[in-house]
Design a protein around this motif. Structure first.
Motif, PDB file in Angstrom:
ATOM      1  N   GLU A  56       0.924  -1.114  -0.099  1.00 49.44           N
ATOM      2  CA  GLU A  56       0.033   0.119   0.195  1.00 49.44           C
ATOM      3  C   GLU A  56       0.806   1.291  -0.104  1.00 49.44           C
ATOM      4  OE1 GLU A  56      -2.872   0.044   3.262  1.00 49.44           O
ATOM      5  OE2 GLU A  56      -3.507  -2.066   2.269  1.00 49.44           O
ATOM      6  N   LEU A  57       1.833   1.201   0.830  1.00 55.10           N
ATOM      7  CA  LEU A  57       2.692   2.259   0.946  1.00 55.10           C
ATOM      8  C   LEU A  57       3.524   2.697  -0.806  1.00 55.10           C
ATOM      9  CD1 LEU A  57       5.014   3.262   3.820  1.00 55.10           C
ATOM     10  CD2 LEU A  57       6.302   2.747   1.562  1.00 55.10           C
ATOM     11  N   ILE A  58       3.765   1.553  -0.980  1.00 53.66           N
ATOM     12  CA  ILE A  58       4.353   1.653  -2.387  1.00 53.66           C
ATOM     13  C   ILE A  58       3.733   2.302  -3.343  1.00 53.66           C
ATOM     14  CG2 ILE A  58       5.512   0.372  -4.407  1.00 53.66           C
ATOM     15  CD1 ILE A  58       6.721  -1.231  -2.070  1.00 53.66           C
ATOM     16  N   ARG A  59       2.219   1.737  -3.439  1.00 50.52           N
ATOM     17  CA  ARG A  59       1.203   2.279  -4.303  1.00 50.52           C
ATOM     18  C   ARG A  59       1.060   3.829  -4.153  1.00 50.52           C
ATOM     19  NH1 ARG A  59      -2.285  -1.653  -7.032  1.00 50.52           N
ATOM     20  NH2 ARG A  59      -1.352  -3.768  -6.360  1.00 50.52           N
ATOM     21  N   LYS A  60       0.995   4.092  -2.858  1.00 51.17           N
ATOM     22  CA  LYS A  60       0.797   5.627  -2.562  1.00 51.17           C
ATOM     23  C   LYS A  60       2.014   6.220  -2.959  1.00 51.17           C
ATOM     24  CE  LYS A  60      -2.082   5.629   1.466  1.00 51.17           C
ATOM     25  NZ  LYS A  60      -1.987   4.885   2.777  1.00 51.17           N
ATOM     26  N   ARG A  61       3.294   6.034  -2.783  1.00 52.19           N
ATOM     27  CA  ARG A  61       4.492   6.775  -3.383  1.00 52.19           C
ATOM     28  C   ARG A  61       4.458   6.907  -4.696  1.00 52.19           C
ATOM     29  NH1 ARG A  61       4.514   8.467   0.694  1.00 52.19           N
ATOM     30  NH2 ARG A  61       5.860   8.003   2.283  1.00 52.19           N
ATOM     31  N   ILE A  62       4.159   5.830  -5.346  1.00 50.60           N
ATOM     32  CA  ILE A  62       4.050   5.753  -6.776  1.00 50.60           C
ATOM     33  C   ILE A  62       3.079   6.982  -7.435  1.00 50.60           C
ATOM     34  CG2 ILE A  62       3.670   4.592  -8.962  1.00 50.60           C
ATOM     35  CD1 ILE A  62       5.015   2.217  -7.728  1.00 50.60           C
ATOM     36  N   HIS A  63       1.799   6.692  -6.885  1.00 48.80           N
ATOM     37  CA  HIS A  63       0.925   7.547  -7.179  1.00 48.80           C
ATOM     38  C   HIS A  63       0.939   9.109  -6.860  1.00 48.80           C
ATOM     39  CE1 HIS A  63      -1.606   3.692  -8.181  1.00 48.80           C
ATOM     40  NE2 HIS A  63      -1.341   4.279  -9.393  1.00 48.80           N
ATOM     41  N   ALA A  64       1.853   9.269  -5.912  1.00 45.66           N
ATOM     42  CA  ALA A  64       1.764  10.602  -5.343  1.00 45.66           C
ATOM     43  C   ALA A  64       2.824  11.436  -6.517  1.00 45.66           C
ATOM     44  CB  ALA A  64       2.585  10.798  -3.998  1.00 45.66           C
TER      45      ALA A  64
END
Ligand code: LIP
Length: 273
Positions: A56-64
């Motif tokens: 989840e954290l990685i998805r958020k980082r990428i989408h930010a």
């Protein structure tokens, strides 16, 4: 080759590195005391709380940074999007090692454009190692160039492999190994496909093969091995795929390929005849 420029690829790699390192830090901090949250294909195919929260954290980082890019992750599956880059994420490759407090696990992030991986980062936090590659730009470990070992004859090859979680598949993998083991120097089973491929890329093994992987297992690390000079593919000229992945210096790839193909290494049942 891909339509992305070297600059585009460097930018994608920078984001993959940032997300992999952050995911790796969080996972490493939470490793002690972690337990099984869920199981998938079999009771030994485990998921920890950390697999899910790191993804989840990685998805958020990428989408930010790149909102709208599609993401394929081991835990969260396929998330569609309008973006031109598909991110392929394994939050913890080597979950069983992670669960047992061992160090051979990795966070793997690949950036794919038009069906081709153009940048990949594999963080191995317990060792402090970060492997990186962009398409056409060579492979690196902690910023230093790495090269796969030159081909050796099969009987001198140190060969890494892995096993699936289902017992039928494992029985067949053991059958294949019965023929392979007497023909090579020795076998290694580390427990993380991404680490296996990165170690191949730096000459710590001569070859690697495994049946049953998914794109998130090999996405970044296959590019790293390829950029380090290894040939990475499936049987009969196919690209790496869930049936079988083989990686080695080109001449050794051919020898290992020809040993594995008639053994049914890409199947869950013994070869007929
Ligand atoms: C694992 C691999 C391992 C392989 C297992 C599994 P996970 O990934 O990296 O080397 O043998 O079949 O796919 O489940 O730890 O992400």
């Amino acid at each position: 080759m891909s339509t992305t420029s070297a600059q585009d690829r460097a930018g994608l790699l920078a984001l993959a590195v940032e997300a992999a390192q952050e995911g790796g830090r969080v996972a490493a901090e939470g490793q002690s005391g972690i337990g099984v949250l869920d199981t998938k294909s079999s009771p030994t195919d485990v998921v920890t709380e950390m697999d899910r929260s790191v993804e989840e954290l990685i998805r958020k980082r990428i989408h930010a940074v790149r909102p709208g890019d599609p993401v394929l992750g081991e835990e969260g599956g396929d998330e569609a999007g309008e973006g031109a880059v598909r991110w392929i994420v394994d939050p913890i490759d080597g979950t069983v090692n992670y669960l047992y407090g061992r160090g051979e696990w990795a966070v793997s992030i690949a950036a794919e454009v038009g069906g081709e991986v153009v940048a990949g980062a594999v963080a191995v936090p317990a060792r402090g190692d970060l492997y990186t590659a962009v398409l056409g730009g060579g492979a690196f470990c902690n910023g230093e160039p790495v090269r796969a070992a030159a081909a050796v004859p099969l009987e001198l090859a140190l060969v890494a492999t892995g096993f699936g979680y289902g017992s039928q598949r494992r029985a067949q993998q053991a059958e294949v190994l019965r023929t392979v083991l007497p023909r090579i120097r020795d076998i290694r089973r580390g427990g993380s496909a991404a680490v296996d491929l990165c170690e191949l890329a730096q000459g710590r093994s001569n070859a690697y093969y495994e049946r049953g992987l998914n794109p998130w297992d090999w996405g970044a690390a296959a590019l790293i091995a390829q950029e380090a000079g290894a040939r990475v593919g499936g049987l009969h000229g196919a690209p790496p795929n869930p049936d079988l992945i083989i990686a080695a210096a080109p001449e050794l790839f051919a020898e290992l390929h020809d040993l594995l193909a008639p053994l049914g290494a890409d199947t869950d049942a013994p070869a007929a005849g």
